[in-house]
Design a protein around this motif. Structure first.
Motif, PDB file in Angstrom:
ATOM      1  N   UNK A  40       1.021  -0.994  -0.139  1.00 46.95           N
ATOM      2  CA  UNK A  40       0.219   0.241  -0.139  1.00 46.95           C
ATOM      3  C   UNK A  40       0.816   0.850  -0.184  1.00 46.95           C
ATOM      4  N   UNK A  41       0.112   2.163  -0.709  1.00 47.17           N
ATOM      5  CA  UNK A  41       1.575   3.505  -0.471  1.00 47.17           C
ATOM      6  C   UNK A  41       1.314   3.794   0.646  1.00 47.17           C
ATOM      7  N   UNK A  42       3.219   4.806   1.111  1.00 45.01           N
ATOM      8  CA  UNK A  42       3.611   4.621   2.288  1.00 45.01           C
ATOM      9  C   UNK A  42       3.380   3.947   3.346  1.00 45.01           C
ATOM     10  N   UNK A  43       2.699   2.220   2.880  1.00 40.72           N
ATOM     11  CA  UNK A  43       2.652   1.475   3.962  1.00 40.72           C
ATOM     12  C   UNK A  43       3.912   0.652   4.328  1.00 40.72           C
ATOM     13  N   UNK A  44       3.870  -0.388   5.743  1.00 37.35           N
ATOM     14  CA  UNK A  44       4.757  -0.854   5.970  1.00 37.35           C
ATOM     15  C   UNK A  44       5.495  -1.876   4.668  1.00 37.35           C
ATOM     16  N   UNK A  45       7.055  -2.625   4.927  1.00 32.75           N
ATOM     17  CA  UNK A  45       7.483  -3.144   3.971  1.00 32.75           C
ATOM     18  C   UNK A  45       7.895  -5.150   4.344  1.00 32.75           C
ATOM     19  N   UNK A  46       7.226  -6.070   3.458  1.00 33.32           N
ATOM     20  CA  UNK A  46       7.560  -7.296   3.900  1.00 33.32           C
ATOM     21  C   UNK A  46       8.797  -7.970   3.358  1.00 33.32           C
ATOM     22  N   UNK A  47       9.443  -9.077   4.366  1.00 28.47           N
ATOM     23  CA  UNK A  47      10.266  -9.430   3.214  1.00 28.47           C
ATOM     24  C   UNK A  47      10.198 -10.642   4.282  1.00 28.47           C
ATOM     25  N   UNK A  48      10.355 -11.812   2.934  1.00 32.75           N
ATOM     26  CA  UNK A  48       9.930 -13.168   3.044  1.00 32.75           C
ATOM     27  C   UNK A  48      11.529 -13.800   1.674  1.00 32.75           C
ATOM     28  N   UNK A  49      12.178 -14.208   2.565  1.00 30.80           N
ATOM     29  CA  UNK A  49      12.762 -15.082   1.372  1.00 30.80           C
ATOM     30  C   UNK A  49      12.340 -16.404   0.540  1.00 30.80           C
ATOM     31  N   UNK A  57       9.612 -11.050   7.990  1.00 33.90           N
ATOM     32  CA  UNK A  57       9.343 -10.035   8.534  1.00 33.90           C
ATOM     33  C   UNK A  57       8.628  -8.453   8.326  1.00 33.90           C
ATOM     34  N   UNK A  58       8.371  -7.765   8.784  1.00 36.44           N
ATOM     35  CA  UNK A  58       8.154  -6.829   9.164  1.00 36.44           C
ATOM     36  C   UNK A  58       8.568  -5.414   9.420  1.00 36.44           C
TER      37      UNK A  58
END
Length: 171
Positions: A141-150, A165-166
């Motif tokens: 989402x615009x200006x949202x959090x980032x999600x990290x996956x492997x 991870x967030x």
């Protein structure tokens, strides 16, 4: 004869529209418009900045054929705690516009000292850290959090594919 045929066709069309429900037809158009507004495809610049870890979780890998066993979930949970402690030891993750990333240690004077750093690339609306586990960063989402996956496993027994991870923008 053409006018009665047209009248019958028009009446049949109206009857079909009423049977389906005119409001249902209108809501379909409204929903697709709303979904189009909700969908967000980030650009490369959306990832640039400082990010703070805001949490982590486990999720069974998408390609897992059967339900996970309690042992698999316990092992993934334990590994997730280890990796969360590792990321938690850093003040923030900095992603720069020139294609570099750096996990800064607490009190780091922003001197550019590299403790755990490397390069990243952008493709398919995601940022990819150049590591053997190929972490993928997504913003939904615009200006949202980032999600990290492997997306890669450095060893056959690895549990990285379970980790999520967030990250929240710090500036």
């Amino acid at each position: 004869m053409q006018n009665p045929t047209r009248a019958i066709c028009a009446a049949a069309l109206l009857f079909a529209a009423e049977a389906v429900g005119l409001s249902g037809v209108l809501s379909v158009a409204y929903i697709s418009s709303a979904r189009a507004q909700e969908e967000y495809l980030p650009t490369q610049k959306d990832f640039v900045g400082k990010w703070k870890l805001n949490g982590g979780a486990i999720r069974p890998p998408r390609d897992m054929k059967e339900a996970p066993t309690p042992e698999q979930e316990a092992a993934a949970n334990e590994f997730q705690q280890t990796v969360t402690a590792f990321y938690g030891a850093f003040d923030y993750l900095e992603i720069t516009a020139d294609g570099r990333y750096n996990f800064h240690q607490p009190g780091d004077p922003n001197s550019g000292a590299c403790v755990w750093c490397g390069t990243w690339s952008f493709s398919n609306s995601s940022a990819w850290l150049k590591l053997d586990t190929a972490p993928r960063l997504d913003i939904y989402a615009k200006d949202g959090d980032m999600q990290m996956t492997y997306t890669a496993e450095p060893t056959e027994k690895s549990k990285y594919a379970w980790l999520v991870f967030g990250w929240t923008k710090a500036e």
